[in-house]
Design a protein around this motif. Structure first.
Motif, PDB file in Angstrom:
ATOM      1  N   ASP A   1       8.899  -6.482   9.762  1.00 49.53           N
ATOM      2  CA  ASP A   1       9.815  -7.145   9.412  1.00 49.53           C
ATOM      3  C   ASP A   1       9.237  -8.107   7.912  1.00 49.53           C
ATOM      4  N   GLY A   2       7.609  -8.618   7.926  1.00 50.46           N
ATOM      5  CA  GLY A   2       7.065  -9.371   7.137  1.00 50.46           C
ATOM      6  C   GLY A   2       7.562  -8.648   5.530  1.00 50.46           C
ATOM      7  N   ALA A   3       8.017  -6.973   5.431  1.00 45.66           N
ATOM      8  CA  ALA A   3       8.240  -7.065   4.225  1.00 45.66           C
ATOM      9  C   ALA A   3       9.442  -7.054   3.605  1.00 45.66           C
ATOM     10  N   ARG A   4      10.581  -8.322   4.436  1.00 48.98           N
ATOM     11  CA  ARG A   4      11.389  -8.953   3.889  1.00 48.98           C
ATOM     12  C   ARG A   4      10.888  -9.903   2.876  1.00 48.98           C
ATOM     13  N   LYS A   5      10.079 -10.367   3.389  1.00 52.97           N
ATOM     14  CA  LYS A   5      10.261 -11.411   3.642  1.00 52.97           C
ATOM     15  C   LYS A   5       8.750 -12.169   2.480  1.00 52.97           C
ATOM     16  N   ARG A   6       8.848 -10.880   1.699  1.00 51.50           N
ATOM     17  CA  ARG A   6       7.741  -9.994   0.433  1.00 51.50           C
ATOM     18  C   ARG A   6       6.284 -10.441   0.598  1.00 51.50           C
ATOM     19  N   ARG A   7       5.953 -10.696   1.796  1.00 45.98           N
ATOM     20  CA  ARG A   7       4.678 -10.635   2.356  1.00 45.98           C
ATOM     21  C   ARG A   7       3.980  -9.484   2.614  1.00 45.98           C
ATOM     22  N   VAL A   8       4.379  -8.220   2.513  1.00 45.40           N
ATOM     23  CA  VAL A   8       3.697  -7.009   2.552  1.00 45.40           C
ATOM     24  C   VAL A   8       3.884  -6.221   1.281  1.00 45.40           C
ATOM     25  N   THR A   9       2.321  -5.841   0.824  1.00 45.74           N
ATOM     26  CA  THR A   9       2.746  -5.193  -0.223  1.00 45.74           C
ATOM     27  C   THR A   9       1.611  -3.494   0.473  1.00 45.74           C
ATOM     28  N   ILE A  10       1.725  -2.515  -0.434  1.00 45.29           N
ATOM     29  CA  ILE A  10       1.447  -1.120  -0.012  1.00 45.29           C
ATOM     30  C   ILE A  10       0.803  -0.569  -1.266  1.00 45.29           C
ATOM     31  N   SER A  11      -0.524  -0.406  -1.988  1.00 44.19           N
ATOM     32  CA  SER A  11      -0.542  -0.023  -2.967  1.00 44.19           C
ATOM     33  C   SER A  11      -1.072   1.635  -2.548  1.00 44.19           C
ATOM     34  N   THR A  12      -0.684   2.134  -3.499  1.00 48.04           N
ATOM     35  CA  THR A  12      -1.393   4.052  -2.654  1.00 48.04           C
ATOM     36  C   THR A  12      -1.990   5.049  -4.249  1.00 48.04           C
ATOM     37  N   ALA A  13      -2.438   5.283  -4.050  1.00 50.36           N
ATOM     38  CA  ALA A  13      -2.989   5.799  -5.561  1.00 50.36           C
ATOM     39  C   ALA A  13      -3.788   7.756  -5.092  1.00 50.36           C
ATOM     40  N   TYR A  14      -4.039   8.632  -5.560  1.00 49.14           N
ATOM     41  CA  TYR A  14      -3.387   9.734  -4.885  1.00 49.14           C
ATOM     42  C   TYR A  14      -4.377  11.271  -6.049  1.00 49.14           C
ATOM     43  N   GLY A  15      -5.612  11.170  -5.829  1.00 51.26           N
ATOM     44  CA  GLY A  15      -6.660  11.775  -6.941  1.00 51.26           C
ATOM     45  C   GLY A  15      -6.968  12.849  -6.415  1.00 51.26           C
ATOM     46  N   ALA A  16      -8.186  13.070  -6.474  1.00 49.17           N
ATOM     47  CA  ALA A  16      -8.800  13.818  -5.441  1.00 49.17           C
ATOM     48  C   ALA A  16      -9.221  13.647  -3.812  1.00 49.17           C
ATOM     49  N   ASN A  17      -8.607  12.029  -3.443  1.00 43.74           N
ATOM     50  CA  ASN A  17      -8.193  12.485  -2.381  1.00 43.74           C
ATOM     51  C   ASN A  17      -7.395  11.178  -2.292  1.00 43.74           C
ATOM     52  N   GLY A  18      -6.776  10.906  -1.448  1.00 44.37           N
ATOM     53  CA  GLY A  18      -5.771   9.589  -1.235  1.00 44.37           C
ATOM     54  C   GLY A  18      -6.076   8.299  -0.747  1.00 44.37           C
ATOM     55  N   VAL A  19      -5.825   7.538  -1.604  1.00 42.92           N
ATOM     56  CA  VAL A  19      -6.314   5.626  -0.729  1.00 42.92           C
ATOM     57  C   VAL A  19      -5.153   4.942  -1.194  1.00 42.92           C
ATOM     58  N   SER A  20      -4.682   4.366   0.319  1.00 40.26           N
ATOM     59  CA  SER A  20      -3.897   3.549   0.608  1.00 40.26           C
ATOM     60  C   SER A  20      -4.248   2.242   0.460  1.00 40.26           C
ATOM     61  N   VAL A  21      -4.360   0.445  -0.240  1.00 40.38           N
ATOM     62  CA  VAL A  21      -4.413  -0.709   0.112  1.00 40.38           C
ATOM     63  C   VAL A  21      -3.280  -1.242   1.162  1.00 40.38           C
TER      64      VAL A  21
END
Length: 122
Positions: free
Chosen positions: A49-69
């Motif tokens: 629900d918070g995503a609609r309020k622009r309070r949630v962000t997800i950043s993901t990067a893939y390389g030798a491993n996967g990292v997400s915040v």
């Protein structure tokens, strides 16, 4: 710290998300670092629900491993709950016609949001 160990090619966490207690109005970040060959796909699970309020962000990067915040700002009491990072590197993980040979692995963190004394004065 939650860790999943399997075959050398299976996905595993390095380390897993950690549980926290925060106050309303604060922000928090959960990190999900997953290793495996091929590089695992990462998914976050919760009520967004918070995503609609622009309070949630997800950043993901893939390389030798996967990292997400996962980051949530301006916390409210409704943001309390269990957040789950899921990862899988099975090529059939999203195929609805076949069962994957390696299931999604999961790591959970519980976020408790307490009412800030400061926010009650406003």
């Amino acid at each position: 710290v939650f860790a999943v160990y399997g075959s050398p090619d299976a996905a595993s966490y390095n380390p897993s998300p950690m549980s926290e207690t925060k106050l309303t109005g604060d922000a928090f970040e959960l990190y999900c670092d997953v290793v495996g060959k091929p590089t695992p796909e990462i998914q976050w699970w919760y009520l967004w629900d918070g995503a609609r309020k622009r309070r949630v962000t997800i950043s993901t990067a893939y390389g030798a491993n996967g990292v997400s915040v996962l980051r949530i700002t301006r916390l409210t009491l409704e943001d309390s709950g269990t957040y789950e990072c899921r990862a899988s590197n099975d090529p059939r993980r999203n195929d609805l016609r076949q069962n994957p040979s390696i299931t999604w692995i999961r790591a959970q963190a519980t976020i408790s949001v307490l009412q800030s004394e400061f926010s009650t004065l406003q």
